[in-house]
Design a protein around this motif. Structure first.
Motif, short mmCIF file in Angstrom:
data_model
loop_
_atom_site.label_atom_id
_atom_site.label_comp_id
_atom_site.label_asym_id
_atom_site.label_seq_id
_atom_site.Cartn_x
_atom_site.Cartn_y
_atom_site.Cartn_z
N THR A 145 0.82 -1.13 -0.10
CA THR A 145 -0.05 0.09 0.07
C THR A 145 1.05 1.20 0.07
N SER A 146 2.07 1.16 0.61
CA SER A 146 2.96 2.49 0.58
C SER A 146 3.16 2.99 -0.84
N HIS A 185 -2.02 6.81 7.82
CA HIS A 185 -0.92 6.31 7.74
C HIS A 185 0.47 6.96 7.57
N GLY A 240 -9.98 1.53 7.42
CA GLY A 240 -9.21 0.92 8.22
C GLY A 240 -7.85 1.19 8.91
N ASP A 267 -7.02 5.06 1.18
CA ASP A 267 -5.87 3.98 1.72
C ASP A 267 -6.67 2.71 2.36
N ALA A 269 -5.53 -0.28 3.07
CA ALA A 269 -4.63 -1.39 2.93
C ALA A 269 -5.06 -2.88 3.50
N ASP A 296 -3.86 -4.05 0.13
CA ASP A 296 -2.84 -4.99 0.00
C ASP A 296 -3.61 -6.39 -0.15
N HIS A 298 -1.20 -8.91 0.93
CA HIS A 298 -0.48 -9.75 1.86
C HIS A 298 -0.88 -9.40 3.20
N LYS A 299 -1.82 -8.74 3.61
CA LYS A 299 -2.39 -8.55 5.08
C LYS A 299 -3.74 -9.10 5.05
C1 LIG Z 1 -0.02 -1.16 6.32
C2 LIG Z 1 -0.50 -0.26 5.92
C3 LIG Z 1 -0.07 0.70 5.24
C4 LIG Z 1 1.13 0.34 4.49
O1 LIG Z 1 1.03 -0.96 3.58
P1 LIG Z 1 2.47 -1.56 3.08
O2 LIG Z 1 1.80 -2.79 2.36
O3 LIG Z 1 2.98 -2.02 4.36
O4 LIG Z 1 3.27 -0.76 2.13
C5 LIG Z 1 -0.64 1.81 4.82
N1 LIG Z 1 -1.94 1.98 5.48
C6 LIG Z 1 -2.51 1.23 6.39
C7 LIG Z 1 -3.91 1.69 6.84
C8 LIG Z 1 -1.82 0.05 6.60
O5 LIG Z 1 -2.46 -0.73 7.61
#
Ligand SMILES: *Cc1c(COP(=O)(O)O)cnc(C)c1O
Length: 484
Positions: A145-146, A185, A240, A267, A269, A296, A298-299
């Motif tokens: 997400t970054s 974030h 979130g 965002d 993520a 993401d 991966h989360k």
């Molecule tokens: C983890 C997270 C990010 C960053 O995502 P990465 O995949 O670690 O780059 C950005 N925003 C939120 C809300 C997150 O939980």
């Protein structure tokens, strides 16, 4: 040695090694619950990992043996059922195999015409459908997400700044500003810095009691900035938050953005994936109105690292922000150099991994219904944990549980003890060092809290019972007068 490739000389020996490594990987996942969540890397191992680069190869057997001895026993811990630190995905057994196949193909998905391109396109189309993005929208897989937010905000800058940013940079642009909640974030600020917009162009919008962006405050900030001669260009809403899982009112932000001609970046993520759970989907209503969405795999979808995505409503604007005209990258009509559009024209990287494969396989193996059920289950576990905390006078819930994040602290039996912040830091370090569980700590409204962010498909309710028991016992032990 000329005309000798790097391939094995003894393929059978290599095959045996490969089978052993696959068996070891699968076995380690099968038995992960029996091990400590985390253990520190021993000093001897750190010393071995500081040796210089070898000029002479040690051979595969030796190299992989070192890996299994020095590296494999010391994972982050997020594969374990009691890892709830930060927001990490768990990974899957299928994902492990997927990454092996991905490496065997070693595709470069910058562009051209080959299988991986079609898999990534299918994944992007699935995501567009999931999030209600229209025909003509675009997307690209990125590390996380970054990176996705950096790309989304680059398209916002290209679209909303009234100068030729690609040609002239920001020279001649009016003073710009962007908005995100105070709970956004850190990657949002980083993206804005990297885009040359300057940290101070990001306005922190206050949040309500539940950590959601105060949209009325946002509205008046935008008006005031315009009156002051500034040019508002974008709002970043969070679906979130990392701290408490709060979801901004995406519909309200979308309406404000369309009234005020602002780019809306979300965002999402981990939270955006709540859309996969029928009982939670309404919580992220309005995400389909975003101009760009970062999230993401991966989360909360447990695809192995790294796997993120950016979707952009206006695909033409997305491409115009990043497309390149280098002649050696010319897209052909036929042959390997065909396959227009190329993914490298939608992001920063030219050489790109076949990230789509583990995502595609994870979704095909488990299906969106099952993946959504696991997301809903994590939220039920958060509510369950909050209820257990509520039953214990020694524990105090520190934030409303709105999704999958529980923030609480140990306060002991009779009034808040002195040094309560250090006490809770200590409890979490004990939990981690004893290998019992891995929550993290965080500062929340001036307090240190224990933060349990549940994006874990291996956790069961008993794991949360054990957490409550352990925190209570470790806290009591730390308060006992005879313990240093
Ligand atoms: C983890 C997270 C990010 C960053 O995502 P990465 O995949 O670690 O780059 C950005 N925003 C939120 C809300 C997150 O939980």
């Amino acid at each position: 040695m000329t005309d000798v490739s790097l391939d094995p000389t003894d393929w059978d020996e290599y095959r045996r090694l490969a089978h052993e490594l696959v068996d070891a990987s699968i076995e380690s996942l099968r038995t992960v619950r029996d091990r400590r969540v985390w253990q520190p890397v021993p000093t001897e191992v750190k010393a071995e990992l500081s040796k210089p680069m070898p000029a002479d190869g040690e051979g595969a057997l030796h190299a992989f043996e070192d890996c299994m001895r020095l590296v494999f026993p010391y994972p982050t811990g997020n594969i374990h059922p009691r890892f709830w630190g930060w927001v990490h995905g768990t990974g899957t057994v299928g994902g492990t195999l997927a990454q092996m196949l991905m490496a065997a193909m070693n595709s470069n998905v910058g562009g051209r015409d080959h299988g991986a391109v079609y898999v990534e396109r299918q994944v992007i189309t699935w995501c567009r459908d999931l999030f209600g993005f229209p025909e003509g929208s675009s997307g690209v897989l990125v590390s996380g997400t970054s990176m996705a937010t950096l790309i989304g905000l680059a398209v916002a800058r290209h679209s909303k700044v009234p100068v030729d940013v690609r040609g002239d940079g920001l020279m001649g642009a009016p003073p710009l500003c962007l908005y995100a909640s105070a709970e956004a974030h850190s990657s949002v600020g980083k993206a804005i810095e990297l885009l040359g917009l300057g940290r101070r162009s990001l306005r922190a919008v206050p949040v309500d009691d539940c950590d959601r962006m105060d949209v009325a405050a946002l509205r008046s900030m935008v008006r005031r900035d315009r009156e002051d001669g500034l040019r508002p260009i974008a709002v970043v809403a969070t679906a979130g938050t990392a701290s408490t899982g709060a979801i901004d009112d995406l519909d309200a932000v979308a309406s404000l953005c369309s009234e005020e001609n602002l780019w809306m970046h979300v965002d999402g993520a981990f939270g955006a994936l709540a859309r996969l759970a029928p009982s939670l989907a309404y919580r992220v209503r309005g995400v389909e109105r975003a101009d760009s969405l970062a999230f993401d795999f991966h989360k909360w979808l447990h695809v192995p690292y790294e796997a993120g995505c950016i979707l952009v409503r206006d695909g033409a604007e997305h491409r115009a922000t990043f497309s390149s005209s280098a002649s050696y990258l010319t897209h052909a009509e036929r042959g390997l150099a065909a396959g227009d559009p190329w993914f490298c024209d939608f992001g920063i990287e030219l050489s790109r991994a076949f990230r789509a494969l583990p995502i595609w396989l994870t979704i095909k193996e488990h299906g969106t219904r099952r993946l959504g059920e696991k997301i809903a289950e994590n939220c039920e576990q958060a509510a369950y944990l909050a209820a257990r905390i509520g039953e214990r006078p020694e524990l105090e819930l520190c934030a409303a549980v709105s999704l999958n994040v529980v923030c609480f602290r140990f306060v002991g039996g009779s009034g808040v003890p002195p040094h309560v912040d250090a006490l809770n830091e200590g409890i979490v370090i004990d939990l981690q060092e004893k290998g019992i569980a891995a929550p993290s700590t965080m500062r929340l409204r001036g307090r240190t809290v224990i933060r349990v962010a549940i994006t874990n498909h291996r956790s069961v309710r008993a794991d949360f019972d054990l957490l409550v028991e352990s925190v209570t016992a470790l806290g009591a032990a730390r308060l006992a007068p005879n313990v240093p």
